[in-house]
Design a protein around this motif. Structure first.
Motif, PDB file in Angstrom:
ATOM      1  N   GLY A 329       0.820  -1.207   0.000  1.00  0.00           N
ATOM      2  CA  GLY A 329       0.000   0.000   0.000  1.00  0.00           C
ATOM      3  C   GLY A 329       0.848   1.247   0.000  1.00  0.00           C
ATOM      4  N   PHE A 330       1.777   1.305   0.933  1.00  0.00           N
ATOM      5  CA  PHE A 330       2.606   2.513   1.008  1.00  0.00           C
ATOM      6  C   PHE A 330       3.515   2.640  -0.208  1.00  0.00           C
ATOM      7  CE2 PHE A 330       1.374   2.464   5.539  1.00  0.00           C
ATOM      8  CZ  PHE A 330       0.846   3.741   5.575  1.00  0.00           C
ATOM      9  N   ALA A 331       3.906   1.500  -0.771  1.00  0.00           N
ATOM     10  CA  ALA A 331       4.716   1.560  -1.981  1.00  0.00           C
ATOM     11  C   ALA A 331       3.928   2.223  -3.114  1.00  0.00           C
ATOM     12  CB  ALA A 331       5.171   0.156  -2.383  1.00  0.00           C
ATOM     13  N   GLU A 332       2.635   1.991  -3.122  1.00  0.00           N
ATOM     14  CA  GLU A 332       1.793   2.592  -4.172  1.00  0.00           C
ATOM     15  C   GLU A 332       1.487   4.058  -3.898  1.00  0.00           C
ATOM     16  OE1 GLU A 332      -1.818   0.346  -4.421  1.00  0.00           O
ATOM     17  OE2 GLU A 332      -0.744  -1.527  -4.850  1.00  0.00           O
ATOM     18  N   ALA A 333       1.702   4.497  -2.650  1.00  0.00           N
ATOM     19  CA  ALA A 333       1.278   5.852  -2.274  1.00  0.00           C
ATOM     20  C   ALA A 333       2.193   6.906  -2.876  1.00  0.00           C
ATOM     21  CB  ALA A 333       1.267   5.971  -0.753  1.00  0.00           C
ATOM     22  N   ASP A 334       1.597   8.018  -3.304  1.00  0.00           N
ATOM     23  CA  ASP A 334       2.397   9.156  -3.769  1.00  0.00           C
ATOM     24  C   ASP A 334       2.680  10.119  -2.630  1.00  0.00           C
ATOM     25  OD1 ASP A 334       2.474   8.457  -6.590  1.00  0.00           O
ATOM     26  OD2 ASP A 334       0.304   8.830  -6.541  1.00  0.00           O
ATOM     27  N   VAL A 335       1.751  10.167  -1.711  1.00  0.00           N
ATOM     28  CA  VAL A 335       1.938  11.052  -0.555  1.00  0.00           C
ATOM     29  C   VAL A 335       1.654  10.260   0.719  1.00  0.00           C
ATOM     30  CG1 VAL A 335       1.202  13.185   0.552  1.00  0.00           C
ATOM     31  CG2 VAL A 335       1.116  13.003  -1.928  1.00  0.00           C
ATOM     32  N   VAL A 337       1.516  10.710   4.991  1.00  0.00           N
ATOM     33  CA  VAL A 337       1.532  11.635   6.122  1.00  0.00           C
ATOM     34  C   VAL A 337       1.607  10.816   7.394  1.00  0.00           C
ATOM     35  CG1 VAL A 337       0.059  13.187   7.446  1.00  0.00           C
ATOM     36  CG2 VAL A 337       0.286  13.500   4.984  1.00  0.00           C
ATOM     37  N   GLU A 338       2.571  11.150   8.245  1.00  0.00           N
ATOM     38  CA  GLU A 338       2.705  10.399   9.491  1.00  0.00           C
ATOM     39  C   GLU A 338       2.769  11.386  10.660  1.00  0.00           C
ATOM     40  OE1 GLU A 338       5.976   7.686   9.547  1.00  0.00           O
ATOM     41  OE2 GLU A 338       5.351   6.805  11.455  1.00  0.00           O
ATOM     42  N   ARG A 339       1.897  11.202  11.625  1.00  0.00           N
ATOM     43  CA  ARG A 339       1.823  12.160  12.727  1.00  0.00           C
ATOM     44  C   ARG A 339       1.518  11.436  14.039  1.00  0.00           C
ATOM     45  NH1 ARG A 339       3.096  14.865   8.907  1.00  0.00           N
ATOM     46  NH2 ARG A 339       2.421  16.979   8.361  1.00  0.00           N
ATOM     47  N   ILE A 453      -0.059   7.674  13.568  1.00  0.00           N
ATOM     48  CA  ILE A 453      -0.801   7.195  12.416  1.00  0.00           C
ATOM     49  C   ILE A 453      -0.191   7.713  11.123  1.00  0.00           C
ATOM     50  CG2 ILE A 453      -2.520   9.039  12.747  1.00  0.00           C
ATOM     51  CD1 ILE A 453      -4.606   7.055  11.559  1.00  0.00           C
ATOM     52  N   LYS A 454      -0.099   6.776  10.171  1.00  0.00           N
ATOM     53  CA  LYS A 454       0.523   7.063   8.876  1.00  0.00           C
ATOM     54  C   LYS A 454      -0.534   6.763   7.826  1.00  0.00           C
ATOM     55  CE  LYS A 454       4.287   4.722   6.564  1.00  0.00           C
ATOM     56  NZ  LYS A 454       5.422   3.825   6.780  1.00  0.00           N
ATOM     57  N   THR A 455      -0.799   7.742   6.988  1.00  0.00           N
ATOM     58  CA  THR A 455      -1.839   7.573   5.983  1.00  0.00           C
ATOM     59  C   THR A 455      -1.239   7.856   4.609  1.00  0.00           C
ATOM     60  OG1 THR A 455      -3.304   8.564   7.637  1.00  0.00           O
ATOM     61  CG2 THR A 455      -4.240   8.150   5.480  1.00  0.00           C
ATOM     62  N   GLY A 456      -1.516   6.991   3.663  1.00  0.00           N
ATOM     63  CA  GLY A 456      -0.959   7.167   2.316  1.00  0.00           C
ATOM     64  C   GLY A 456      -2.050   7.244   1.273  1.00  0.00           C
ATOM     65  N   ASN A 533      -5.286  13.739   9.947  1.00  0.00           N
ATOM     66  CA  ASN A 533      -4.420  13.220   8.894  1.00  0.00           C
ATOM     67  C   ASN A 533      -5.085  13.363   7.524  1.00  0.00           C
ATOM     68  OD1 ASN A 533      -2.127  12.516  10.305  1.00  0.00           O
ATOM     69  ND2 ASN A 533      -2.094  10.407   9.519  1.00  0.00           N
ATOM     70  N   MET A 534      -6.383  13.177   7.483  1.00  0.00           N
ATOM     71  CA  MET A 534      -7.102  13.333   6.206  1.00  0.00           C
ATOM     72  C   MET A 534      -6.933  14.753   5.677  1.00  0.00           C
ATOM     73  SD  MET A 534      -8.558  10.540   5.135  1.00  0.00           S
ATOM     74  CE  MET A 534      -9.923  10.964   4.023  1.00  0.00           C
ATOM     75  N   ASP A 535      -7.081  15.735   6.550  1.00  0.00           N
ATOM     76  CA  ASP A 535      -6.931  17.122   6.110  1.00  0.00           C
ATOM     77  C   ASP A 535      -5.493  17.423   5.679  1.00  0.00           C
ATOM     78  OD1 ASP A 535      -9.597  17.918   6.462  1.00  0.00           O
ATOM     79  OD2 ASP A 535      -8.968  19.852   7.319  1.00  0.00           O
ATOM     80  N   ILE A 536      -4.546  16.882   6.429  1.00  0.00           N
ATOM     81  CA  ILE A 536      -3.139  17.134   6.072  1.00  0.00           C
ATOM     82  C   ILE A 536      -2.851  16.542   4.696  1.00  0.00           C
ATOM     83  CG2 ILE A 536      -0.744  16.728   6.728  1.00  0.00           C
ATOM     84  CD1 ILE A 536      -1.746  16.493   9.672  1.00  0.00           C
ATOM     85  N   LEU A 537      -3.353  15.313   4.484  1.00  0.00           N
ATOM     86  CA  LEU A 537      -3.162  14.660   3.188  1.00  0.00           C
ATOM     87  C   LEU A 537      -3.804  15.468   2.071  1.00  0.00           C
ATOM     88  CD1 LEU A 537      -3.762  10.800   3.339  1.00  0.00           C
ATOM     89  CD2 LEU A 537      -1.830  12.000   2.301  1.00  0.00           C
TER      90      LEU A 537
END
Ligand SMILES: Cc1cc2nc3c(=O)[nH]c(=O)nc-3n(C[C@H](O)[C@H](O)[C@H](O)COP(=O)(O)OP(=O)(O)OC[C@H]3O[C@@H](n4cnc5c(N)ncnc54)[C@H](O)[C@@H]3O)c2cc1C
Ligand code: FES
Ligand code: FES
Lengths: 931, 300
Positions: A329-335, A337-339, A453-456, A533-537
């Protein structure tokens, strides 16, 4: 004893009372006017307000002898005879009453206001009621009720009741009928546990630990026993049965004998002829302790050097969610965010402190040992009492009284077992009322959490992965931590489609007060992190936060992170659209933020979801019984609790609907283990769904029985009979339901039906499949103003839309939503229960501010009704969902307004201002860090 | 819990003093009780065997205006101060500060004398009385005399008065005259104890054409263990034009001379220092504006 003369509700009274009385005590104890309630005895909550010579005062800190010769007005004397004062009827009409514990205080304070100001503005009301608290309603309905009553008293028309739009109602379901028993709550007649008294009743108090962690070496009760008036002093040695209780895991001593694990731990209990003697006896009990090292934070609790609080170690539970392949999943992510986010311990601050009374078998017409208590789970109370007393469960009866607010904080055992033990030993009724200060240190709270939490997401805005690690501070005992932190974990992707997730949560024992159930059940905490995290992304992707959420929103057919395929009732997108629509200004373009002078304004947006019911493979059942009487009235019975959320009228509505009766004909009996069948725990937003279904299905079963009987009498085919307002009709013939009762009894048919409703099966976490049978959804937007000179944050407006499945009572739903939102406002802005190395600093309500009426924003409330097939009329849970999105919506708004992101709550104006001055964009500390 | 055993509703100052003497340290004065009873309830102070209620003593509950002077009984409640039209015009800062104490229920019983006798570094009513340069009439060791209000404060929560023996009777201070005005403001936080992060009361007198400060008194609290005036800023203002530049100079000086502390769960020192500026920028211009419109006291 000293004589005192005063006028109470226009009657002169002469009494002989101790000079130590407060006015509240004189009213309640000496005059039996129990409509005046006591919530804190600190002049904080204002619910004890009465009028002295027309002026509102806190009767809990008003010495009775100061009232010598004065005129006192209490809720009982507000209106003559059986009439209602316009405020009383207006509070009912506008839905300003939930649990009702605050209601007398609110009404008395309002009466004094209208007396001096017949046409109060919102601002006048906010000034006058600033220190009169309500934890349930969210105050908006209260303001409306006061303005409406004032209009009426000026001779104008009352205000129309503001109702959210709903789908086509049924005959009764879907209508805003008045809550069951509400009249008693506005007149002061409603009885909560402390309002019950029995002959020769004793008063009990609890000796609690002095230290957060210590070995108990010796307990010497001899001096206390010798004190005049003391009838019993009990310690761990006096427990005939099991000295452990606990809802999920029995790890909590009834009375500690070897080790104390937090400062609320009970070491001894005393029963005496007066509360004063009981309190004095506590001071005479000597306990020798050997201090043990204190574990005060959950991350440290997991470290190898931390001492073990329980024999099996400090890890209460490691909860895992595994979905897809998070690496991929994270490999596919372009962005990405980890906070890291932090939330504090939060206190329920229900306005009624815990109280329990036990009456021994054979005393005052009680054939069994009977415990009166405002409990969320009567049957489990009974089981736990019986275990500790080593008695068969059916020799104990638990009778639920009205509950002055619960919110999850009245699920665990408080004084129930202690009073039962004391009553058995002394042979007298025994009452144990906690002071507010005791309630604060004792009962389980909302978990403090640390969430990394890390969101990609991909460039196109689609979420691909979430990885999270949560630490939950479970405190000294398990309570419901396992379940609560599971909910925090499983909801940590937010209400979105996330193909890959790996979430680990560690619920850790510490020497802090236990944490347990609290409206939102862990999801309040994870949503704070997820939605920011959603807003930051969205910011990093250059996407609008609303569109970003919308494009990832769960819909029918989506799979959750626990592998559940959502087959129905997913109204999220509609809630998003509702809220976004209302954010649009009437003219001009929408802006997320703007400045005016020294004020920064910003909008913030957040969505949430929350399961209904226990789920996770737990068998979830509720039983209800419906009976028709000779006079044609009907009673519905279940042990479920109404703590102000309005279950009683939901049940009555379901039954009236199915039996085609007027709503007023249905009586409701709740929470009595001898008279009502088991409705299961009142938790997890489950009662409308579970007990509502049980009541509805019992009513249907009964209707069928009546139809058969009537068909026989009238000799017509059953399917041609029509029900009309308590009558069965066929072609000019008619028979009343009540008339049929006698006939049925003659034929050996019971005019009563019981239904055991089993919720659709759920699966445990980790097995895939349906972990829950329904989810509620909500979206909220907050408009905030930040004072750039002081850092103060004001919430001006709150728009919400909530998918409730089906609105059974729109006005009371609106009350649940507004109340939930204001409670969450406290979570974000005003509240934190502070513990320093295991020692609570928050030992008084004066140190724990819950939102008052002055904090209340303009609220716009929408309902979405995506029905659940299995729910009663399509309804699902609503108790918790309103409290979840508020905190992140406000924090997102603060970010838009100021450019500073809040990673720790409650928002600290001090840190926010300094960040602004120093051009920093992150605040990682909160109010408790100011030291 | 029982907080006291005996309760006397005194009808005169003499009776009060006799009771205190008779009980020799066991009896304590209670006015509104909104500080005293709560301190006892929260366990910060032991229960008191005897309470002597002074709120029904007529001499302690009057608001009098004697030409230029206002005399305020110690047991006048915050509510009465807030609603007094005389005080609104002649002691504006006091009205503003008493108007924000607690909620209506607390203001209806809490007294100005209790606020001062409690001797907190930042009682709101106290802050304004200091800016009004009030004097307090006290009976100490049986002797009745007037004292400058600042002399009553010995330390945080420590008063010159021993409320088991001594009595605070009333206050007196000058009513606002033409070209005089005052203002009070405070910064709170919505969490924790309801004590101000910082409160500020300002009194000014302008010259005849309202262009310059003639005199000023400023109390910002808490900035030390006891309330005190910011004399450096007061002295600086005297004679300066009532302009934006002067205000900024006053702010700069105040931030230099006031070194607030961090107090746990209330505020950090740097934040308080920022608030010194904010409050002065709010209160000083407000006091100046009012000074320009104050009318002469009409003969009584
Ligand atoms: C909910 C709440 C909110 C509050 N908010 C504020 C606030 O915003 N700002 C603020 O400044 N205060 C606040 N207070 C504190 C309090 O209300 C005030 O300080 C009030 O003025 C105290 O007056 P009292 O008459 O109630 O004093 P009491 O409690 O009766 O007395 C306080 C002390 O002074 C002594 N005493 C009283 N009168 C005399 C006298 N005449 N002579 C000698 N000794 C005397 C008493 O023995 C006692 O030790 C709040 C209190 C509560 C409960
Ligand atoms: S203010 Fe009296 S009980 Fe809370
Ligand atoms: S209805 Fe106000 S506290 Fe429950």
């Amino acid at each position: 004893m000293t004589p005192i003369t005063l006028t109470v509700n226009q009657k002169q009274v002469e009494l002989d009372v101790p000079e130590s009385r407060t006015l509240a005590e004189l009213l309640r104890l000496d005059l039996g006017l129990t409509g005046t309630k006591i919530g804190c005895e600190e002049a904080e909550c204002g619910i004890c307000t009465v009028l002295v010579d027309g002026v509102p005062v806190d009767s809990c800190v008003y010495p009775a002898f100061r009232a010598q010769g004065r005129e006192i007005t209490t809720i009982e004397g507000l209106a003559p005879g059986n009439n209602l004062h316009p405020l009383q009827s207006s509070f009912i009409d506008h839905g300003a009453v939930q649990c009702g514990f605050c209601t007398p205080g609110l009404i008395m304070t309002s009466a004094a206001l209208i007396d001096t100001n017949p046409n109060p503005t919102d601002q006048d009301i906010k000034t006058a009621l600033k220190d009169t608290f309500c934890r349930c309603t969210g105050y908006t309905s209260v303001i409306q009720a006061i303005k409406s009553a004032a209009a009426e008293m000026r001779g104008e028309a009352p205000f129309p009741v503001q109702l959210p739009a709903v789908e086509e109602p049924e005959r009764i379901v879907g209508h805003s009928v008045a809550p069951y028993g509400v009249r008693d709550k506005v007149t002061g007649a409603a009885r909560f546990t402390d309002d019950y008294n029995f002959p020769h009743m004793l008063y009990a108090r609890t000796l609690r630990s002095t230290y957060p962690h210590a070995r108990v070496l010796r307990i010497d009760t001899s001096a206390a026993r010798a004190l005049d008036g003391v009838q019993a002093v009990l310690t761990h040695e006096d427990i005939p049965g099991e000295n452990l209780h606990g809802l999920v895991r029995r790890d909590w001593p009834v009375l500690c004998g070897d080790v104390v694990r937090y400062t609320g731990d009970a070491v001894a209990v005393v029963a005496a002829t007066t509360p004063e003697v009981a309190a004095a006896a506590l001071d005479l009990i000597q306990v020798d302790y050997d201090l043990l090292p204190v574990v005060s934070d959950p991350e440290y609790a997991r470290s190898p050097e931390a001492p073990d609080i329980h024999p099996a170690g400090n890890l209460l539970k490691h909860i895992k969610v595994r979905h897809g392949d998070v690496e991929q999943g994270f490999a596919e992510a372009d962005v990405v965010v980890e906070r890291e986010y932090r939330t504090p311990i939060i206190e329920h601050a229900f306005l009624e402190p815990e109280c329990a009374i036990a009456v021994p078998a054979g005393v005052a017409d009680h054939d069994k040992l009977t415990v009166y208590v405002g409990s969320q789970i009567p049957y489990q109370d009974r089981e736990q009492i019986a275990l500790a007393l080593d008695m068969p469960a059916d020799t104990v009866r638990v009778r639920g009284t009205l509950i002055g607010g619960g919110f999850g904080g009245k699920e665990d055992i408080a004084g129930q077992i202690h009073v039962a033990l004391l009553a058995r030993v002394t042979g007298h009724p025994v009452k144990m009322l906690y002071t507010r200060q005791e309630s604060l240190v004792f009962h389980p709270k909302r978990h403090a959490t640390i969430i990394r939490i890390k969101t990609g997401a991909k460039k196109d805005g689609h979420l691909v992965a979430v990885q999270a690690e949560l630490y939950g501070d479970a405190g000294a005992y398990a309570s419901l931590s396992d379940k609560v932190m599971t909910r925090a974990t499983t909801h940590a992707t937010g209400p979105y489609v996330v193909p890959h997730a790996k979430i680990d949560c560690y619920a850790m024992y510490t020497n802090n007060p236990p944490s347990g159930a609290f409206r939102g059940f862990g999801v309040t905490q994870s949503a704070f992190a997820v939605e920011q995290n959603m807003d930051i992304l969205a910011g990093e992707l250059g996407l609008d936060p609303v569109k970003f959420r919308r494009m990832n929103a769960q819909q029918v057919g989506a799979t959750t992170a626990t592998g559940q395929v959502l087959r129905e009732s997913v109204g999220l997108i509609e809630t998003i659209d509702d809220v976004r629509r209302d954010m649009q200004p009437e003219n001009g373009d929408f802006r997320w933020a703007w400045r005016e002078g020294n004020a920064a304004y910003g909008w913030g947006f957040a969505s949430a979801y929350k399961n209904t019911g226990l789920g996770g493979g737990a068998p979830d059942r509720a039983e209800a019984e419906v009976e028709v009487f000779d006079d044609g009235s009907v009673e519905v019975r279940t042990s479920s609790a109404d703590m102000g959320q309005g279950l009683a009228h939901v049940l009555a509505q379901c039954v009236a609907e199915e039996l085609m009766l007027p709503y007023e004909r249905v009586k409701v009996l709740l929470s009595d283990t001898d008279l009502t069948p088991d409705g299961g725990p009142t938790t997890a937003s489950r009662q409308t769904f579970m007990s509502g279904n049980a009541a509805r299905l019992a009513a249907i079963a009964l209707r069928e029985a009546f139809t058969r009987q009537a068909a026989e009498i009238m000799d017509v085919p059953p399917n041609e009979l029509r029900y009309e307002e308590g009558l069965l009709r066929y072609n000019g013939q008619q028979v009343e339901l009540g008339q049929l009762v006698g006939r049925m009894k003659q034929h050996g048919v019971s005019p009563r039906a019981r239904y055991e409703y089993w919720a659709p099966e759920t699966k445990p976490l980790g097995t895939g499949g349906d972990m829950h049978f329904a989810f509620s959804y909500a979206t909220q937007a907050a408009l905030v103003k930040v004072d750039l000179e002081t850092g103060e944050v004001y919430v001006l407006k709150l728009i919400s839309s909530t998918d409730v499945g089906r609105a059974i009572n729109p006005l009371s739903l609106k009350g649940q939503i507004e109340g939930g939102i204001v409670m969450a406002l406290g979570n974000c802005l005003t509240e934190a229960f502070i513990v320093e190395d295991g020692i609570p600093w928050t030992t008084a309500l004066a140190r724990y501010k819950i939102p008052s009426i002055k904090h209340v924003p303009e609220m716009i409330t929408h309902l979405v009704e995506h029905r659940v097939n299995s729910g009663p009329y399509g309804a699902k849970g609503v108790g918790e969902i309103p409290s979840i999105a508020t905190t992140p919506a406000i924090c997102n708004a603060v970010y838009h307004a100021t450019g500073v992101r809040i990673y720790s709550i409650p928002i600290d104006q001090d840190a926010l201002l300094l960040a602004l001055k120093r051009n920093q964009t992150e605040v990682h500390t909160a109010w408790p860090d100011v030291k | 819990m029982q907080l006291w055993n005996r309760y006397f509703l005194a009808s005169s100052v003499d009776e009060t003093l006799e009771l205190l003497l008779q009980y020799d340290g066991q009896a304590r004065i209670i006015a509104g009780g909104t500080d005293l009873l709560i301190e006892m309830r929260e366990g910060h102070r032991p229960p008191q065997p005897v309470l002597v209620d002074i709120t029904a003593i007529p001499a302690l509950t009057t608001i009098e205006q004697d030409n230029d002077q206002i005399i305020l009984g110690a047991c006048v409640t915050h509510a009465r101060i807030t609603h007094s039209t005389a005080l609104q015009k002649r002691a504006t800062c006091l009205v503003e500060s008493c108007g924000v104490v607690g909620g209506p229920q607390v203001r209806n019983v809490g007294t100005i004398g209790g606020n001062v006798a409690h001797a907190l570094p930042a009682g709101d009513g106290t802050t304004s009385l200091v800016a009004l340069d009030a004097e307090a009439e006290v009976v100490i060791d049986g002797e009745r005399h007037w004292r400058p209000i600042l002399e009553l404060f010995q330390g945080p929560g420590v008063s010159l008065l021993d409320s088991t023996r001594d009595l605070l009777v009333r206050f007196r201070f000058q009513a606002h005259q033409p070209h005089e005005g005052s203002a009070f403001d405070r910064i709170m936080r919505p969490q924790g104890v309801a004590l101000p992060i910082l409160g500020c009361a300002v009194w000014v007198r302008l010259n005849a054409d309202n262009s310059h400060y003639e005199a000023a008194r400023i109390c910002i609290a808490p900035v030390g263990p006891t309330p005190r005036r910011i004399t450096a800023v007061e002295n600086m203002l005297a004679g300066c034009p009532a302009t934006e530049d002067t205000l900024e100079a006053a702010v700069a000086l105040a931030q230099e001379v006031i070194k607030p502390r961090t107090s746990k769960y209330r505020a950090t020192a740097p934040y308080r220092s920022e608030m010194v500026a904010v409050l002065l920028r709010r209160a000083l211009p407000a006091a100046v504006e009012r000074a320009k419109t104050t009318m002469p006291v009409t003969s009584q």
